[in-house]
Design a protein around this motif. Sequence first.
Motif, PDB file in Angstrom:
ATOM      1  N   GLN A  21       0.831  -1.206   0.000  1.00  0.00           N
ATOM      2  CA  GLN A  21       0.000   0.000   0.000  1.00  0.00           C
ATOM      3  C   GLN A  21       0.864   1.254   0.000  1.00  0.00           C
ATOM      4  OE1 GLN A  21      -2.628   0.622   3.338  1.00  0.00           O
ATOM      5  NE2 GLN A  21      -3.509   2.454   2.447  1.00  0.00           N
ATOM      6  N   LEU A  22       1.952   1.245   0.765  1.00  0.00           N
ATOM      7  CA  LEU A  22       2.832   2.407   0.826  1.00  0.00           C
ATOM      8  C   LEU A  22       3.509   2.647  -0.528  1.00  0.00           C
ATOM      9  CD1 LEU A  22       4.404   1.798   4.351  1.00  0.00           C
ATOM     10  CD2 LEU A  22       2.582   3.403   3.740  1.00  0.00           C
ATOM     11  N   ILE A  23       3.885   1.575  -1.203  1.00  0.00           N
ATOM     12  CA  ILE A  23       4.495   1.705  -2.527  1.00  0.00           C
ATOM     13  C   ILE A  23       3.469   2.216  -3.530  1.00  0.00           C
ATOM     14  CG2 ILE A  23       5.452   0.386  -4.459  1.00  0.00           C
ATOM     15  CD1 ILE A  23       6.930  -1.295  -2.339  1.00  0.00           C
ATOM     16  N   ASN A  24       2.243   1.741  -3.452  1.00  0.00           N
ATOM     17  CA  ASN A  24       1.194   2.231  -4.351  1.00  0.00           C
ATOM     18  C   ASN A  24       0.967   3.727  -4.159  1.00  0.00           C
ATOM     19  OD1 ASN A  24       0.767  -0.256  -5.529  1.00  0.00           O
ATOM     20  ND2 ASN A  24      -0.905  -0.805  -4.148  1.00  0.00           N
ATOM     21  N   ARG A  25       0.950   4.179  -2.896  1.00  0.00           N
ATOM     22  CA  ARG A  25       0.795   5.619  -2.630  1.00  0.00           C
ATOM     23  C   ARG A  25       1.944   6.405  -3.254  1.00  0.00           C
ATOM     24  NH1 ARG A  25      -1.700   8.518   1.085  1.00  0.00           N
ATOM     25  NH2 ARG A  25       0.233   9.525   1.772  1.00  0.00           N
ATOM     26  N   ALA A  27       3.806   5.544  -5.780  1.00  0.00           N
ATOM     27  CA  ALA A  27       3.674   5.497  -7.239  1.00  0.00           C
ATOM     28  C   ALA A  27       2.623   6.491  -7.740  1.00  0.00           C
ATOM     29  CB  ALA A  27       3.329   4.078  -7.683  1.00  0.00           C
ATOM     30  N   GLU A  28       1.660   6.814  -6.893  1.00  0.00           N
ATOM     31  CA  GLU A  28       0.625   7.801  -7.242  1.00  0.00           C
ATOM     32  C   GLU A  28       1.097   9.234  -6.986  1.00  0.00           C
ATOM     33  OE1 GLU A  28      -2.643   6.650  -4.771  1.00  0.00           O
ATOM     34  OE2 GLU A  28      -3.034   4.817  -5.898  1.00  0.00           O
ATOM     35  N   GLY A  29       2.351   9.382  -6.537  1.00  0.00           N
ATOM     36  CA  GLY A  29       2.895  10.712  -6.284  1.00  0.00           C
ATOM     37  C   GLY A  29       2.681  11.218  -4.876  1.00  0.00           C
ATOM     38  N   LYS A  30       2.201  10.349  -3.989  1.00  0.00           N
ATOM     39  CA  LYS A  30       1.958  10.755  -2.607  1.00  0.00           C
ATOM     40  C   LYS A  30       3.177  10.420  -1.747  1.00  0.00           C
ATOM     41  CE  LYS A  30      -2.950   9.979  -3.186  1.00  0.00           C
ATOM     42  NZ  LYS A  30      -4.050   9.074  -2.925  1.00  0.00           N
ATOM     43  N   THR A  31       3.470  11.308  -0.828  1.00  0.00           N
ATOM     44  CA  THR A  31       4.597  11.137   0.084  1.00  0.00           C
ATOM     45  C   THR A  31       4.092  10.635   1.426  1.00  0.00           C
ATOM     46  OG1 THR A  31       5.788  12.935  -0.979  1.00  0.00           O
ATOM     47  CG2 THR A  31       6.467  12.382   1.251  1.00  0.00           C
ATOM     48  N   THR A  32       4.819   9.697   2.011  1.00  0.00           N
ATOM     49  CA  THR A  32       4.472   9.187   3.337  1.00  0.00           C
ATOM     50  C   THR A  32       5.678   9.368   4.249  1.00  0.00           C
ATOM     51  OG1 THR A  32       3.007   7.518   2.367  1.00  0.00           O
ATOM     52  CG2 THR A  32       3.693   7.173   4.647  1.00  0.00           C
ATOM     53  N   VAL A  33       5.456  10.034   5.367  1.00  0.00           N
ATOM     54  CA  VAL A  33       6.508  10.211   6.368  1.00  0.00           C
ATOM     55  C   VAL A  33       6.240   9.209   7.489  1.00  0.00           C
ATOM     56  CG1 VAL A  33       7.579  11.794   8.017  1.00  0.00           C
ATOM     57  CG2 VAL A  33       6.725  12.656   5.815  1.00  0.00           C
ATOM     58  N   VAL A  34       7.229   8.374   7.761  1.00  0.00           N
ATOM     59  CA  VAL A  34       7.091   7.359   8.805  1.00  0.00           C
ATOM     60  C   VAL A  34       7.737   7.898  10.077  1.00  0.00           C
ATOM     61  CG1 VAL A  34       7.581   4.973   9.457  1.00  0.00           C
ATOM     62  CG2 VAL A  34       7.174   5.545   7.045  1.00  0.00           C
ATOM     63  N   LEU A  35       6.953   7.881  11.161  1.00  0.00           N
ATOM     64  CA  LEU A  35       7.414   8.393  12.453  1.00  0.00           C
ATOM     65  C   LEU A  35       7.847   7.251  13.357  1.00  0.00           C
ATOM     66  CD1 LEU A  35       4.461  10.875  13.121  1.00  0.00           C
ATOM     67  CD2 LEU A  35       6.683  11.394  12.097  1.00  0.00           C
ATOM     68  N   LYS A  36       8.951   7.466  14.026  1.00  0.00           N
ATOM     69  CA  LYS A  36       9.415   6.512  15.040  1.00  0.00           C
ATOM     70  C   LYS A  36       9.574   7.306  16.324  1.00  0.00           C
ATOM     71  CE  LYS A  36      12.975   3.113  15.948  1.00  0.00           C
ATOM     72  NZ  LYS A  36      14.212   2.483  15.440  1.00  0.00           N
ATOM     73  N   ASN A  37       8.866   6.916  17.357  1.00  0.00           N
ATOM     74  CA  ASN A  37       8.848   7.658  18.617  1.00  0.00           C
ATOM     75  C   ASN A  37       8.436   9.116  18.388  1.00  0.00           C
ATOM     76  OD1 ASN A  37       9.777   5.352  20.035  1.00  0.00           O
ATOM     77  ND2 ASN A  37      11.886   5.873  19.518  1.00  0.00           N
ATOM     78  N   SER A  38       7.437   9.281  17.549  1.00  0.00           N
ATOM     79  CA  SER A  38       6.849  10.594  17.223  1.00  0.00           C
ATOM     80  C   SER A  38       7.797  11.540  16.482  1.00  0.00           C
ATOM     81  CB  SER A  38       6.317  11.282  18.483  1.00  0.00           C
ATOM     82  OG  SER A  38       5.336  10.471  19.093  1.00  0.00           O
ATOM     83  N   GLU A  39       8.888  11.028  15.960  1.00  0.00           N
ATOM     84  CA  GLU A  39       9.849  11.827  15.193  1.00  0.00           C
ATOM     85  C   GLU A  39       9.959  11.261  13.780  1.00  0.00           C
ATOM     86  OE1 GLU A  39      11.552  14.554  16.154  1.00  0.00           O
ATOM     87  OE2 GLU A  39      10.575  14.524  18.109  1.00  0.00           O
ATOM     88  N   PRO A  40      10.070  12.129  12.760  1.00  0.00           N
ATOM     89  CA  PRO A  40      10.244  11.630  11.398  1.00  0.00           C
ATOM     90  C   PRO A  40      11.488  10.754  11.299  1.00  0.00           C
ATOM     91  CG  PRO A  40       9.817  13.995  11.383  1.00  0.00           C
ATOM     92  CD  PRO A  40      10.035  13.591  12.812  1.00  0.00           C
TER      93      PRO A  40
END
Length: 93
Positions: A21-25, A27-40
């Motif tokens: 799902q993250l790869i599909n997003r 590929a659609e031009g959407k950026t996903t920021v993954v947070l670890k301990n509330s930090e990017p």
Amino acid sequence: MRTTTQDLISVSEAQRRGLSQLINRAAEGKTTVVLKNSEPAAVIVGMDTADRLDRIDELADDLRLLAATIVRLATDDGRRYSLDEVEAELERS
């Protein structure tokens, strides 16, 4: 690259959604920021964005080289030194 709060997810949410799902997003031009301990901690972007960022890095390197060249040209007095002159100067030091 504009990021909104909708683009922020925790590591556990990223695992729940799954890599596909993250790869599909991305590929659609959407950026996903993954947070670890509330930090990017990581950003998942599409190839177009990654290519654009690589090109920006290349252009920044080119600008640094151009700036160094301009400084060198502006400060060059035209004097050139032979290897013998450099060796003699080093021996005096």
